[in-house]
Scaffold this active site. Structure first.
Site, PDB file in Angstrom:
ATOM      1  CG  HIS A   1      -3.307   3.159   1.574  1.00  0.00           C
ATOM      2  ND1 HIS A   1      -3.569   2.719   0.302  1.00  0.00           N
ATOM      3  CD2 HIS A   1      -3.468   2.089   2.403  1.00  0.00           C
ATOM      4  CE1 HIS A   1      -3.872   1.430   0.355  1.00  0.00           C
ATOM      5  NE2 HIS A   1      -3.826   1.030   1.618  1.00  0.00           N
TER       6      HIS A   1
ATOM      7  CG  ASN B   1      -6.489  -1.407   0.267  1.00  0.00           C
ATOM      8  OD1 ASN B   1      -5.779  -0.886  -0.589  1.00  0.00           O
ATOM      9  ND2 ASN B   1      -6.026  -1.821   1.431  1.00  0.00           N
TER      10      ASN B   1
ATOM     11  CB  CYS C   1      -0.928   0.008   1.208  1.00  0.00           C
ATOM     12  SG  CYS C   1      -1.997  -1.431   1.249  1.00  0.00           S
TER      13      CYS C   1
HETATM   14  O1  UT7 Z   1      -3.981  -1.668   3.309  1.00  0.00           O
HETATM   15  C1  UT7 Z   1      -3.087  -2.189   4.209  1.00  0.00           C
HETATM   16  C2  UT7 Z   1      -3.484  -1.995   5.560  1.00  0.00           C
HETATM   17  N1  UT7 Z   1      -4.719  -2.659   5.874  1.00  0.00           N
HETATM   18  C3  UT7 Z   1      -5.455  -2.142   6.816  1.00  0.00           C
HETATM   19  O2  UT7 Z   1      -5.120  -1.088   7.286  1.00  0.00           O
HETATM   20  C4  UT7 Z   1      -6.664  -2.874   7.332  1.00  0.00           C
HETATM   21  C5  UT7 Z   1      -6.694  -2.752   8.836  1.00  0.00           C
HETATM   22  N2  UT7 Z   1      -7.745  -3.436   9.530  1.00  0.00           N
HETATM   23  C6  UT7 Z   1      -9.071  -3.195   9.335  1.00  0.00           C
HETATM   24  O3  UT7 Z   1      -9.431  -2.433   8.467  1.00  0.00           O
HETATM   25  C7  UT7 Z   1     -10.060  -3.814  10.276  1.00  0.00           C
HETATM   26  O4  UT7 Z   1      -9.383  -4.463  11.321  1.00  0.00           O
HETATM   27  C8  UT7 Z   1     -11.038  -4.804   9.572  1.00  0.00           C
HETATM   28  C9  UT7 Z   1     -11.982  -4.061   8.674  1.00  0.00           C
HETATM   29  C10 UT7 Z   1     -10.258  -5.840   8.783  1.00  0.00           C
HETATM   30  C11 UT7 Z   1     -11.871  -5.555  10.643  1.00  0.00           C
HETATM   31  O5  UT7 Z   1     -12.567  -4.628  11.456  1.00  0.00           O
HETATM   32  P1  UT7 Z   1     -12.596  -4.825  13.038  1.00  0.00           P
HETATM   33  O6  UT7 Z   1     -13.473  -3.770  13.577  1.00  0.00           O
HETATM   34  O7  UT7 Z   1     -11.167  -4.827  13.511  1.00  0.00           O
HETATM   35  O8  UT7 Z   1     -13.320  -6.226  13.211  1.00  0.00           O
HETATM   36  P2  UT7 Z   1     -12.755  -7.572  13.849  1.00  0.00           P
HETATM   37  O9  UT7 Z   1     -11.677  -8.143  13.024  1.00  0.00           O
HETATM   38  O10 UT7 Z   1     -12.454  -7.333  15.300  1.00  0.00           O
HETATM   39  O11 UT7 Z   1     -14.028  -8.481  13.764  1.00  0.00           O
HETATM   40  C12 UT7 Z   1     -15.172  -8.227  14.550  1.00  0.00           C
HETATM   41  C13 UT7 Z   1     -16.175  -9.314  14.257  1.00  0.00           C
HETATM   42  C14 UT7 Z   1     -15.618 -10.719  14.416  1.00  0.00           C
HETATM   43  O12 UT7 Z   1     -16.650 -11.517  14.937  1.00  0.00           O
HETATM   44  P3  UT7 Z   1     -16.667 -11.908  16.498  1.00  0.00           P
HETATM   45  O13 UT7 Z   1     -15.402 -12.662  16.721  1.00  0.00           O
HETATM   46  O14 UT7 Z   1     -16.725 -10.608  17.224  1.00  0.00           O
HETATM   47  O15 UT7 Z   1     -17.908 -12.738  16.618  1.00  0.00           O
HETATM   48  C15 UT7 Z   1     -15.324 -11.142  12.997  1.00  0.00           C
HETATM   49  O16 UT7 Z   1     -15.386 -12.546  12.829  1.00  0.00           O
HETATM   50  O17 UT7 Z   1     -16.609  -9.206  12.889  1.00  0.00           O
HETATM   51  C16 UT7 Z   1     -16.450 -10.480  12.253  1.00  0.00           C
HETATM   52  N3  UT7 Z   1     -16.132 -10.233  10.855  1.00  0.00           N
HETATM   53  C17 UT7 Z   1     -17.050 -10.070   9.894  1.00  0.00           C
HETATM   54  N4  UT7 Z   1     -18.404 -10.109   9.927  1.00  0.00           N
HETATM   55  C18 UT7 Z   1     -19.070  -9.889   8.781  1.00  0.00           C
HETATM   56  C19 UT7 Z   1     -14.907 -10.113  10.281  1.00  0.00           C
HETATM   57  N5  UT7 Z   1     -15.035  -9.868   8.969  1.00  0.00           N
HETATM   58  C20 UT7 Z   1     -16.354  -9.830   8.710  1.00  0.00           C
HETATM   59  C21 UT7 Z   1     -17.104  -9.621   7.532  1.00  0.00           C
HETATM   60  N6  UT7 Z   1     -18.443  -9.654   7.622  1.00  0.00           N
HETATM   61  N7  UT7 Z   1     -16.532  -9.364   6.344  1.00  0.00           N
END
Ligand code: UT7
Length: 352
Positions: A279, A309, A129
């Site tokens: 980004h 992205n 990125c």
């Molecule tokens: O470009 C390079 C750099 N990349 C980034 O900067 C990305 C950085 N990270 C992020 O953008 C975020 O961490 C994400 C968007 C990937 C995830 O968001 P989050 O608020 O950190 O969610 P999480 O990973 O803590 O997941 C929360 C819940 C989980 O369920 P439980 O364990 O709480 O029951 C996940 O399993 O959301 C669930 N989950 C989803 N649910 C529906 C994870 N992905 C999804 C999905 N749809 N696509």
């Protein structure tokens, strides 16, 4: 004095729009099925990332990231009024190259019809990125030192073929899209210290390398590719793996620091800068950077809503998108800050 200046900008996204609603019905060939393939939904994707849709190339076995780069490059060359023959250096930033080697820059050179014995220098850079700002730093240095006079810098990604279209891969799969952006950089004789590329800075922290990675192969092993196509569900090496929360926090913190450093080193304030182009990884990251970096929110430009992205392509794609809307104009000053896998990061300030 000679400064490097941006002569032209161009971008390209494939025609197919994949909405959040459609995404959950796609199988691993991107074909829409009648039944849900991935447990996700529009509300989750929008509220966690800001993304509403992304673009995908056709799964035709033909289209590659160097093709996307070619379309963006042609537009940037037209915009610059520069012919492909005049380019004496190509820098191609991608994490999704056509094949393992050689890199995409030589494929792009051929597709532009400027290969052959007198062919220009071709560099491939990774930096995920952060590829655009890393490439801009190289191009700026090359042009200011007189090493090259016309540098074509391209960021292009084809993500849709390497995502895990199952519930297991949903945290990463929903974020990424296909697209490309390009700029042409050349020298300008000017005494104005606020002309051209004003500032670049790049950094990296390898301790975060495995927080966001895609293996495909491990050369220490033989065979270094171990992939049973009948067992695609189980093969984690084939899909990007991310420690999302850790990457999120590091991105927000590092981007705020990088913006602060850019302003401190240049002595510029937000009165001197027209646009902040971060980004596009997550709208919540960018909103946090705006808030904690004390950036005027009306100066922040995003396109993650439409394109997701697109990794190395996001910055030129966002600039070009907003230029087509009439928001961004020639002569505007942009501060761009990036963060990505590696970890890698960087900031650049440049006049368009
Ligand atoms: O470009 C390079 C750099 N990349 C980034 O900067 C990305 C950085 N990270 C992020 O953008 C975020 O961490 C994400 C968007 C990937 C995830 O968001 P989050 O608020 O950190 O969610 P999480 O990973 O803590 O997941 C929360 C819940 C989980 O369920 P439980 O364990 O709480 O029951 C996940 O399993 O959301 C669930 N989950 C989803 N649910 C529906 C994870 N992905 C999804 C999905 N749809 N696509």
């Amino acid at each position: 004095m000679i400064r490097a200046t941006i002569l032209g900008v161009g971008s390209y996204v494939p025609e197919r729009v994949v909405t959040n609603d459609e995404l959950r019905y796609l199988d691993d060939q991107h074909v829409r099925r009648d039944t849900v393939q991935t447990e996700t939904n529009d509300e989750w994707i929008r509220s966690r990332s800001g993304i509403e849709a992304r673009r995908y190339v056709p799964n035709d076995g033909v289209t590659t990231s160097s093709d996307l780069g070619l379309f963006a490059a042609r537009r940037a060359l037209d915009d610059a009024g520069v012919t492909a023959q005049e380019i004496d250096c190509i820098i191609f930033a991608t994490l999704s190259p056509d094949i393992h080697f050689p890199g995409n820059a030589v494929f792009l050179q051929s597709k532009l019809g400027v290969d052959g014995e007198a062919g220009c220098a071709c560099y491939d850079i990774r930096q995920q990125c952060s590829g655009f700002v890393y490439g801009l730093q190289m191009a700026d240095t090359f042009v200011r030192t007189g090493t090259y006079r016309r540098v074509l810098l391209v960021g292009a990604e084809l993500h849709s073929h390497s995502l895990d279209y199952s519930t297991r891969g949903r945290d990463v799969m929903v974020l990424f899209g296909d697209g490309a952006g390009a700029v042409v950089i050349g020298p300008k004789e000017t005494d104005d210290p606020r002309d051209g590329v004003l500032y670049t800075h790049c950094g990296a922290d390898g301790s975060g390398a495995m927080d966001l990675h895609l293996k495909i192969f491990e050369i220490k092993r033989a065979p270094f590719v171990s992939y049973d196509p009948r067992d695609r569900e189980q093969n984690l090496s084939m899909y990007p793996q991310m420690n999302g929360k850790k990457v999120f926090l590091n991105a927000a913190r590092t981007m705020v620091q990088s913006v602060g450093r850019a302003l401190e080193k240049t002595g510029l304030t937000w009165d001197d800068i027209d646009w902040f182009v971060p980004h596009q990884a997550n709208l919540r990251i960018n909103e946090a950077v705006v808030q904690y970096g004390n950036i005027p929110p009306e100066k922040a430009l995003n396109t993650i809503q439409q394109y997701g992205n697109t990794t190395a392509a996001t910055v030129p794609l966002t600039i070009d998108h907003h230029r087509k809307l009439g928001t961004v104009k020639k002569g505007d000053v942009v501060l761009s800050t990036v963060f990505g896998a590696g970890y890698t990061w960087g900031s650049a300030i440049f006049r368009l």
